[in-house]
Every structure is written in structure tokens, then in C-alpha cells.
Design an enzyme around this catalytic site. Structure first.
Site, PDB file in Angstrom:
ATOM      1  N   HIS A 123     -54.244 -70.041  22.435  1.00 40.47           N
ATOM      2  CA  HIS A 123     -54.329 -68.667  21.925  1.00 40.47           C
ATOM      3  C   HIS A 123     -54.639 -67.752  23.123  1.00 40.47           C
ATOM      4  CE1 HIS A 123     -56.356 -65.323  19.775  1.00 40.47           C
ATOM      5  NE2 HIS A 123     -55.740 -65.734  18.696  1.00 40.47           N
ATOM      6  N   ASP A 201     -61.942 -74.975  22.018  1.00 37.64           N
ATOM      7  CA  ASP A 201     -61.781 -73.833  21.132  1.00 37.64           C
ATOM      8  C   ASP A 201     -61.623 -74.391  19.719  1.00 37.64           C
ATOM      9  OD1 ASP A 201     -60.723 -71.912  19.472  1.00 37.64           O
ATOM     10  OD2 ASP A 201     -59.131 -71.285  20.839  1.00 37.64           O
ATOM     11  N   LYS A 227     -63.090 -67.541   9.985  1.00 32.67           N
ATOM     12  CA  LYS A 227     -62.024 -68.485   9.631  1.00 32.67           C
ATOM     13  C   LYS A 227     -62.565 -69.629   8.782  1.00 32.67           C
ATOM     14  CE  LYS A 227     -59.456 -67.583  13.861  1.00 32.67           C
ATOM     15  NZ  LYS A 227     -58.201 -66.905  13.564  1.00 32.67           N
TER      16      LYS A 227
HETATM   17  N1  PMP Z   1     -58.391 -69.537  19.207  1.00 35.61           N
HETATM   18  C1  PMP Z   1     -57.615 -69.885  18.189  1.00 35.61           C
HETATM   19  C2  PMP Z   1     -56.947 -71.224  18.197  1.00 35.61           C
HETATM   20  C3  PMP Z   1     -57.437 -68.989  17.127  1.00 35.61           C
HETATM   21  O1  PMP Z   1     -56.661 -69.325  16.100  1.00 35.61           O
HETATM   22  C4  PMP Z   1     -58.098 -67.721  17.159  1.00 35.61           C
HETATM   23  C5  PMP Z   1     -57.911 -66.711  16.048  1.00 35.61           C
HETATM   24  N2  PMP Z   1     -56.568 -66.528  15.660  1.00 35.61           N
HETATM   25  C6  PMP Z   1     -58.900 -67.428  18.245  1.00 35.61           C
HETATM   26  C7  PMP Z   1     -59.031 -68.359  19.247  1.00 35.61           C
HETATM   27  C8  PMP Z   1     -59.628 -66.130  18.372  1.00 35.61           C
HETATM   28  O2  PMP Z   1     -60.614 -66.001  17.407  1.00 35.61           O
HETATM   29  P1  PMP Z   1     -61.356 -64.593  17.205  1.00 35.61           P
HETATM   30  O3  PMP Z   1     -60.293 -63.556  17.133  1.00 35.61           O
HETATM   31  O4  PMP Z   1     -62.098 -64.767  15.917  1.00 35.61           O
HETATM   32  O5  PMP Z   1     -62.261 -64.398  18.372  1.00 35.61           O
END
Ligand code: PMP
Length: 407
Positions: A123, A201, A227
Site C-alpha cells: 500500500h 503492516d 478496518k
Molecule cells: N496498509 C494496507 C495493506 C491497507 O489496506 C491500508 C488501508 N487501505 C493501509 C495500509 C493504510 O491504513 P490507514 O489509511 O488506516 O492508515
């Protein structure tokens, strides 16, 4: 075998009885954010109604109640992750802030010229903070490649580890773009053998499986509450005590100090050294309720049921034909990234919304994954334990109609 009652679980989620465009909501965008059970919502309103107060400074009763609730939340989360100490749990806004914290504070200790390894399926929040830190601390950033099924190439990883001094490896536990469940325990072992630390992560793993940070060998593990049935604005960085002790603070301010003079300040003990300012008190309390909710349903139960949903939906999409699924790893979480032949993902998502079906379309904050497959984006249906096979049927029927209109 799945023993929990999905019907009963659904009653806990007020939003699941909503309608969208006069149709029952079918919420299949759980990888972006989950829905919240009434237990979490009530817990937050109860805090604001009955004991709202700032933490860690008041001697008065409400402040003590709020402090106790927040520290109990930390303890619950520490136990949930099997951390050795509650003070290894740092409250942050989410994965994004957790990774920025480590990228700034931990990498400041690393010799210049060393490398950071990330994977090809990260991500943006597990790419960009490392790019910024590599620039700031004169480090190199290298990428562990993947194959066309969305499986990481561990031999290439081994070669990368042997090629240079590696300070840190940062990989996701589960890819939000492809659904791949990565063999994080093995990846961690290899990192440790090479003298590196590992950050995992856990944004997509914490809602779907039991996670034991010590069993998987995580030095750092990050997740976002929103999440995992918790509120937005709260998340967790787990860090091993000795690493957190050695790291300088990331942000300065109130609560994170021991003493302050105009010449020099000294830092508070863990975890407060990394929690400058008034924290998200209601968020932490709500997150505890979310974790306890997931524990009550049972994460093994959740994982087993979601695998059923994944298999059911995958089979239905395969049967339709003319659908390309991206991410075919043998170990996969309950999300499907796909493109119907001849359709743009955005158009598919828009038409599905007309039928009350919520899916994600686009690059899912993983542009390098889209570039790898040479596509603009995908449609992503991601399932939670409160979704049903009937909802998947509604989704498949609506998808059939959408495709007919677009082709
Ligand atoms: N890593 C992964 C694999 C994710 O799916 C996400 C959210 N889509 C994030 C990091 C980032 O999370 P946040 O926006 O809640 O900080």
C-alpha cells in the site's frame, strides 16, 4: 466448521439494515473500512455521556476513569496481539502514522547507505514513508518482487538480503489489492538471520485472523482500528520494547516528556514517549470494544467463514466467465480484485452502486501493483464475517446486469 450465527451478528450492525437507491445495502468494501457493531458505538457514546475527561493528568474522578479505560484498552490490545508488555502498544491514528513513526524514529539510528526492503505489493502507506526516510537518512530502498499470481519471490528476497546491509524489511501481512496472505513468519526469520528488523503492516490481517506478534517474529506490527470494527482515527503500533526504548521520539509535545526546560527536555517512559498530545481517548476505548467483539465471535470462526465466502464468490465469478481475477495466491484472504473483460472498473462500480452494492474501484492505494499488471485499477469486493452468501448472489446478479450494459 462455522458455528457462529451470521444472522445474530448482523443484528449488531445497525448500518446493515440501511437501503441505498431503494435497495438493501450490500456492503462489500470491508478492506477499505469495516462497519461498526452497536457495542462499539454505545461504548463511545457512553464515554462522552458519562466520563469524558482528559487522561493522565487529572486527580479528579472522571480523569481517573478515562485514564483507566484507556490503559485497559492498551492492556486488552497487548493481550490480543500476545505482546510481552502493555507499554509496547503505542496508540496512533492508524497504519499510516505507525509506519511514519518507525520510518522517522527507527531509521534515524541506522548507518547511512544501508538498505530498506519493501515488497512489490505494498500500500502507498508502506512505500512513501520509506522513500521520504531513505532521502532524509541516505538509505537505499529496494523492492522484493512478486510473480503473476501475486506471490512474493522469496529467493529474490534472499538475494536482496545477502547483497547489502539491510536495516529493515517492511511487508504487509495481507495485500489489500490482491488478497495474498504473505508468509510473514518466514519473511521475519530471513530478515532476522540477515540482522534486519521487520515491520509488518497488519491493516488487512487484524480483522480476519488471530495475530500473535511474537509467534510471527514481528519487531513492529501496525494496524488501523477502523478496518477491524473499531472507530476511525485510532490504530496501534506494536514495537519490541528494546527497539522502542532505543528510538528517539517522533513528535514532541505534552504528555511525552519527563522534564522540560528551555535548554533541554527529557522523555517520558514507554509508551508515552511516542504519544505526544491528548490522545484519541474515545477511539482507544472504542477499539477495545471492537477487539473484544471480534474475540467473542472468534477469529478462527471468522477466518473459516470468510474462506467459505471467498470460495463461493470466486466460484461464481469463474462460472460467469470473461472475468480476470488479479491475485491468485494459494493463501488468500476474503477479497477479490477483478476486471470484467471490456469494462472499466469505475463504470462497473458505479452501476453496482445503483443496485445497492458497495465495492471499491481504482488502484486501492497500490499503484505499483496496477502498473505490474498493466491495468488502470480493479473492482474489489472484500468480505467480512457479517456478509452472507445471499449478498454475494445479489452482487453477482447485479454484476451480470452491469456487464451487459457495458459490453
Ligand atoms: N496498509 C494496507 C495493506 C491497507 O489496506 C491500508 C488501508 N487501505 C493501509 C495500509 C493504510 O491504513 P490507514 O489509511 O488506516 O492508515
Amino acid at each position: 466448521t462455522v458455528t457462529f450465527s451470521v444472522e445474530n451478528v448482523r443484528k449488531d450492525f445497525p448500518i446493515l439494515s440501511a437501503t441505498v437507491h431503494d435497495r438493501p445495502l450490500v456492503y462489500l468494501d470491508n478492506a477499505a473500512t469495516s462497519q461498526k457493531p452497536i457495542q462499539v458505538i454505545d461504548c463511545i457514546t457512553d464515554y462522552y455521556k458519562t466520563y469524558n475527561s482528559n487522561v493522565h493528568r487529572g486527580v479528579h474522578t472522571l480523569s481517573q476513569l478515562a485514564t483507566e479505560a484507556m490503559e485497559n484498552a492498551r492492556l486488552t490490545i497487548a493481550r490480543h496481539l500476545n505482546a510481552a508488555h502493555a507499554h509496547e502498544i503505542i496508540f496512533v491514528r492508524g497504519v499510516t502514522e505507525a509506519i511514519n513513526l518507525v520510518a522517522n524514529a527507527y531509521l534515524s539510528l541506522v548507518p547511512r547507505g544501508w538498505q530498506i526492503l519493501i515488497s512489490a505489493m505494498e500500500h502507498h502507506s508502506n512505500i512513501v514513508p520509506w522513500q521520504l526516510a531513505a532521502e532524509r537518512y541516505s538509505l537505499k530502498l529496494r523492492v522484493i518482487p512478486m510473480d503473476s499470481h501475486g506471490v512474493l519471490d522469496l529467493e529474490a528476497y534472499d538475494r536482496l538480503l545477502k547483497a547489502e546491509n539491510t536495516a529493515l524489511v517492511a511487508v504487509n501481512h495481507i495485500s489489500n489489492a490482491l488478497g495474498t496472505i504473505n508468509p510473514v513468519q518466514q519473511i521475519a526469520e530471513m530478515a532476522h538471520k540477515a540482522g534486519a528488523v521487520i515491520l509488518i503492516d497488519g491493516a488487512q490481517s487484524i480483522p480476519h485472523m488471530a495475530v500473535d506478534v511474537r509467534a510471527i517474529g514481528a519487531d513492529f506490527y501496525a494496524f488501523s482500528g477502523h478496518k477491524a470494527c473499531g472507530p476511525t482515527g485510532i490504530g496501534v503500533l506494536y514495537g519490541r520494547e528494546n527497539l522502542l526504548e532505543a528510538m528517539p521520539p517522533y513528535m514532541g509535545g505534552g504528555e511525552m516528556i519527563k522534564t522540560v526546560t528551555f535548554e533541554k527536555s527529557s522523555w517520558a517512559e514507554l509508551p508515552f514517549k511516542f504519544e505526544a498530545g491528548t490522545p484519541d481517548i474515545s477511539g482507544a476505548i472504542g477499539l477495545r470494544a471492537a477487539v473484544e467483539y471480534l474475540q467473542r465471535v472468534g477469529l478462527e470462526q471468522i477466518a473459516a467463514y470468510e474462506q467459505e465466502l471467498l470460495e463461493y464468490a470466486t466460484a461464481a465469478l469463474r462460472e460467469m466467465g470473461g472475468i480476470c481475477i488479479y491475485g491468485q495466491a494459494p493463501q488468500k484472504a476474503s477479497l477479490i480484485s477483478f476486471i470484467p473483460d471490456g469494462c472499466h472498473p469505475y463504470d462497473v462500480g458505479t452501476l453496482l452502486d445503483n443496485y445497492g452494492i458497495a465495492v471499491r474501484t481504482g488502484h486501492h492505494c497500490a499503484q505499483p501493483v496496477m502498473d505490474f499488471f498493466n491495468i488502470p485499477g480493479t473492482v474489489r469486493a472484500s468480505f467480512a464475517f457479517y456478509n452472507t452468501k445471499e449478498e454475494i448472489d445479489l452482487f453477482i446478479n447485479a454484476l451480470r446486469k452491469a456487464i451487459k450494459m457495458l459490453r
